[in-house]
Design an enzyme around this catalytic site. Structure first.
Site, PDB file in Angstrom:
ATOM      1  N   ASP A  28       0.871  -1.174   0.000  1.00 11.13           N
ATOM      2  CA  ASP A  28       0.000   0.000   0.000  1.00 11.13           C
ATOM      3  C   ASP A  28       0.909   1.225   0.000  1.00 11.13           C
ATOM      4  O   ASP A  28       2.088   1.143   0.375  1.00 11.13           O
ATOM      5  CB  ASP A  28      -0.993  -0.016   1.166  1.00 11.13           C
ATOM      6  N   GLU A  87      -6.138   3.171   3.530  1.00  7.18           N
ATOM      7  CA  GLU A  87      -6.759   3.753   4.736  1.00  7.18           C
ATOM      8  C   GLU A  87      -8.207   4.148   4.467  1.00  7.18           C
ATOM      9  O   GLU A  87      -8.930   4.477   5.393  1.00  7.18           O
ATOM     10  CB  GLU A  87      -5.955   4.981   5.192  1.00  7.18           C
TER      11      GLU A  87
HETATM   12 ZN   LIG Z   1      -3.387   2.314   8.837  1.00 11.83          ZN
HETATM   13 ZN   LIG Z   2      -1.427   0.336   7.245  1.00 12.57          ZN
END
Ligand SMILES: [Zn+2]
Ligand SMILES: [Zn+2]
Length: 330
Positions: A28, A87
């Site tokens: 990510d 997120e």
């Molecule tokens: Zn996070």
């Molecule tokens: Zn994370």
């Protein structure tokens, strides 16, 4: 090496020498709206934004592995997935469904997340469930306001919403198998204008966490049934919105064992993890493709989503070695 962009994300494909399959490694890449207070010379230059969840660490490890594989490719193809919006609202699901990702025909996928509480040199994972199913929860109560001295001619949404907050916990205690688990938490309540006006509206904001997708469905069904009852009791209208939902991270059987063997050969300590009620949108990849996720120890005195999260940089080498060991071993 072939680079394909996808919105604010990226795919980097390293062709294997004699490819039988394609292994994917996902990182990510997003940050959080937190003012960095690490005091580092390389702190975020974007006021009010920082990498407080270690996704910068995840990316650096991906680049380290990519650097090695670009010089020394393995037999299989390796796809690096740089995924945005972990997120929220969740980049994994649309990225997985994209024609760009689908064109790579991935056979196995894995990922890591930093673990501030584990020492450097340790990784941790487990077979089966690692991260919970999560859902946001927004409930709006719409009644009728009025003078605080005349409650009988109003529909008081402070009373309705506050009763709902306490009563909803009975879904956990009375509707779920005691050997299963679930959490409903309300983190924010908004209602009313001043002390002597009865509130016409109220809003609850919270989250639901479960250990299985079935229990998530059960809790939502029970919540909605309770809402219909409250509409009758309080003569009001209630609307629910579940916002962003993350599917559980469920590690596929042989890979965690293989990973354990691979990292131990590199002198990295493997610890069996416990399942957690936290969420991670990598679960959507694992719903479609076999693979697993693991924790990487970074020994930070401050936890994830903290303005002073300071992962130890020695853990970068451990991360690169662990990922490379898996790619060589799998
Ligand atoms: Zn996070
Ligand atoms: Zn994370």
């Amino acid at each position: 090496m072939q680079i394909t962009t996808w919105h604010t994300g990226l795919f980097v494909f390293v062709k294997g020498k004699q490819p039988r399959r394609t292994i994917a490694y996902r990182t990510d890449i997003d940050g959080l709206p937190i003012q960095e207070q690490t005091g580092y010379s390389f702190s975020s230059t974007h006021a009010g934004n920082m990498h407080a969840c270690g996704h910068d660490f995840h990316m650096t490890i991906a680049l380290g592995v990519l650097h090695t594989l670009s010089k020394h490719p393995v037999d299989d193809n390796v796809l690096f997935v740089f995924q945005p919006a972990e997120e929220g609202p969740g980049g994994a699901q649309p990225m997985l469904a994209s024609k760009e990702f689908q064109s790579f025909h991935v056979d196995m996928i894995f990922a890591l997340h930093i673990a501030p509480e584990l020492p450097v040199g340790t990784v941790s994972s487990k077979e089966g469930l690692l991260f919970a199913n999560t859902s946001e929860l927004f409930i709006d109560f719409i009644g009728q306001g009025g003078h605080a001295a005349y409650p009988h001619v109003t529909k008081d949404m402070v009373v309705a919403a506050s009763t709902f907050v306490t009563q909803m916990q009975q879904i956990i205690s009375r509707k779920i198998d005691p050997l299963d688990s679930g959490v409903i938490s309300i983190g924010k309540v908004t209602s009313g204008t001043v002390q002597n006006i009865i509130a016409e509206q109220a809003r609850l904001e919270g989250t639901i966490r479960t250990l299985s997708p079935e229990t998530m469905q059960l809790i939502k069904k029970e919540l909605e049934q309770m809402m219909r009852g409250f509409e009758l009791t309080y003569d009001c209208s209630i609307k629910v919105d579940y916002g962003a939902n993350y599917y559980q991270v469920y590690n596929t059987k042989p890979y965690v064992d293989q990973f354990q063997q691979a990292v131990q050969k590199e002198g990295i300590t493997f610890q069996t993890a416990s399942q957690a009620m936290t969420g991670e949108d990598f679960g959507y990849f694992l719903k479609e493709i076999p693979g697993f996720m693991f924790w990487l120890g970074v020994d930070s005195p401050y936890g994830l989503h903290h303005s002073q999260l300071t992962p130890k940089e020695d853990a970068l080498t451990v991360g690169v070695n662990a990922v490379l060991a898996m790619i060589h071993h799998v």
